[in-house]
Every structure is written in C-alpha cells, then in structure tokens.
Design an enzyme around this catalytic site. Structure first.
Site, PDB file in Angstrom:
ATOM      1  N   LYS A  37      61.977  63.807  46.341  1.00  0.00           N
ATOM      2  CA  LYS A  37      62.531  64.892  47.158  1.00  0.00           C
ATOM      3  C   LYS A  37      61.333  65.713  47.585  1.00  0.00           C
ATOM      4  CE  LYS A  37      65.790  68.485  47.691  1.00  0.00           C
ATOM      5  NZ  LYS A  37      67.167  68.537  48.191  1.00  0.00           N
ATOM      6  N   GLY A 125      68.577  69.931  53.059  1.00  0.00           N
ATOM      7  CA  GLY A 125      69.509  70.357  54.106  1.00  0.00           C
ATOM      8  C   GLY A 125      69.922  69.134  54.919  1.00  0.00           C
TER       9      GLY A 125
END
Ligand SMILES: Nc1ncnc2c1ncn2[C@@H]1O[C@H](COP(=O)(O)OP(=O)(O)O)[C@@H](O)[C@H]1O
Ligand SMILES: [Mg+2]
Length: 231
Positions: A37, A125
């Site tokens: 990530k 997001g």
C-alpha cells in the site's frame, strides 16, 4: 511480477477487506503473495475491527512482511495522500513507491504457481486520488502494470460510481479484472441484484459478491473470489 491492484469507488468502500481476502485466498491455495500500500493515512482515527490497512494486509499475505514492510509511508490525518504528505513536510517520490512495491513483490519470492513474484497492491481512496500533486493512484497502477479489481458498494449510487471508475481505469490504459460488491448480503434486495447485473452489462465486466467476513475468516470469504481468473 504478477498481481492485482485493488481500487475502489470511494474511500471506506471495502478495498482493504477485498485486498486482504485476495491475499488470504492465494495463501490458502499455496501461493506466496506479498502486499503493498503506497501510503496509509488516518492513523489519528480509531481503526475498525479489521485494524489498520497495512497491519491487515501484512497478516493476510504470507511473504513474511511486517506492517511497515507493506507501506513505506504512514500519516496521521485522514486526508488525501498528497495533502497528508504536504502537512508532514514530506515529498513522496513516485519512482520510490514503484520500486518499493516491486521490492516487496520480490520478497514474496518466485514461488507462485506461475513462478513469478505475486503482489496485491491496495490503492488509496479511488483511482483519481493524488498521491503527489501530479501523480494519481491510477498512475501507480499503470506503472506497476497490474490489472485492477474495483471494490464497490452494493447500495444505491453504486452503478454510477462503479461505471465511472471502470471508465477511468480503461481510459488510463488499465485492464479491469473485475468488480467486487462488498459486503454482499445473504439475501440481496431486487435493487442490489439489479445493480450487480447492470454493472456487469454496462461495464462489460465480471462482478462478484463478497459476503460479510471477519478478520479471522478472510480465506473463507476470499474463496468465492475468482482470483486465478483475474491474475
Ligand atoms: N465483506 C465485508 N465483510 C465485512 N465488512 C465489510 C466487508 N466489506 C466492507 N466491509 C466494511 O466496510 C468497512 C470499510 O472497509 P475497508 O476495507 O476498510 O474500506 P477501504 O479500504 O476502501 O477504505 C469495513 O470496516 C467493514 O466494516
Ligand atoms: Mg483501506
């Protein structure tokens, strides 16, 4: 490197649950998978039952990564990565993020069924979120050359959000492996069924429902996901 890039129609839509379920499903089938990530924001907020994204991903993947291996950057405020970095006085370098992702994939070793390094990357997001002022989440997916899996809500509003995400992905040159509606109810309403069928038809994409799962039952949930068709 092979793998999947898990994006979503929004924040808090189920990307982490889907990404962790994919990791758990691959691990349960005997593959060795790493997770990545690029940036985790919102450490100032209380985590939900699934915990912090990088902690959840580190425990679901099976390449021996620590949470801090999964992400190179954590920030307190629950804001877009480009703003979180600016507030912290940090400059994020796209090239370093790409290299860090590839490095984590190498950590998984070439033990996947295909003999290639296997990476599941969770975005931040949605696709059009800036990681730096000029580098979007979509650019990272393109640079990693991974097909995208879109986490989407089953509820009202999802047709628009999901089709927009698919269009944005394809406009950027990305392959859309599939959509995951999450959590998919045991008894979906006619509208939820229609949402799923409509997205599949208008988006020309496979749509899977991920039932409600828990942090200790990710592999069970992930077993319904067609991960080897996506890869
Ligand atoms: N399949 C699922 N099972 C259980 N909870 C889910 C599922 N999908 C989404 N959720 C709920 O949605 C919330 C947000 O999911 P998360 O994966 O953290 O979203 P994102 O990564 O997109 O911000 C979770 O805290 C969880 O409550
Ligand atoms: Mg997440």
């Amino acid at each position: 490197m092979r793998g999947l890039f898990v994006t979503g129609t929004d924040t808090d839509v189920g990307k982490s649950v889907v990404a962790a379920s994919i990791c758990a499903a691959l691990a349960a089938r005997g593959d060795r998978v790493a997770a990545f990530k690029p940036v985790v924001t919102g450490l100032d907020e209380e985590p939900d039952e699934f915990g912090r994204d990088h902690e959840l991903l580190a425990s679901a993947a099976n390449a021996g990564q620590s949470a801090s291996d999964v992400t190179p950057h954590v920030f307190g405020p629950a804001v877009s990565p480009h703003l979180a970095a600016e507030l912290a006085g940090v400059t994020l370098e796209p090239g370093e993020l790409v290299a860090a992702a590839r490095g984590q994939a190498r950590a998984a070793g070439a033990e996947g069924a295909s003999g290639e390094n296997l990476l599941v990357c969770e975005g931040v997001g949605g696709l059009m979120v800036p990681i730096t002022p000029g580098y979007l989440v979509r650019d990272l997916a393109v640079d990693l050359a991974l097909p995208v899996v879109v986490a989407a809500r089953p509820a009202l509003g999802t047709i628009n959000h999901t089709l927009l995400t698919i269009e944005a992905a394809r406009a950027g040159g990305l392959a859309v492996a599939g959509v995951v509606m999450t959590p998919w109810p045991n008894q979906p309403t006619p509208m939820e069924r229609s949402n799923r069928d409509t997205i599949a038809r208008l988006g020309d994409v496979s749509v899977t429902g991920l039932p409600r799962t828990t942090p200790d039952r990710l592999a069970e949930g992930g077993a319904v996901l067609p991960v080897y068709e996506w890869l």
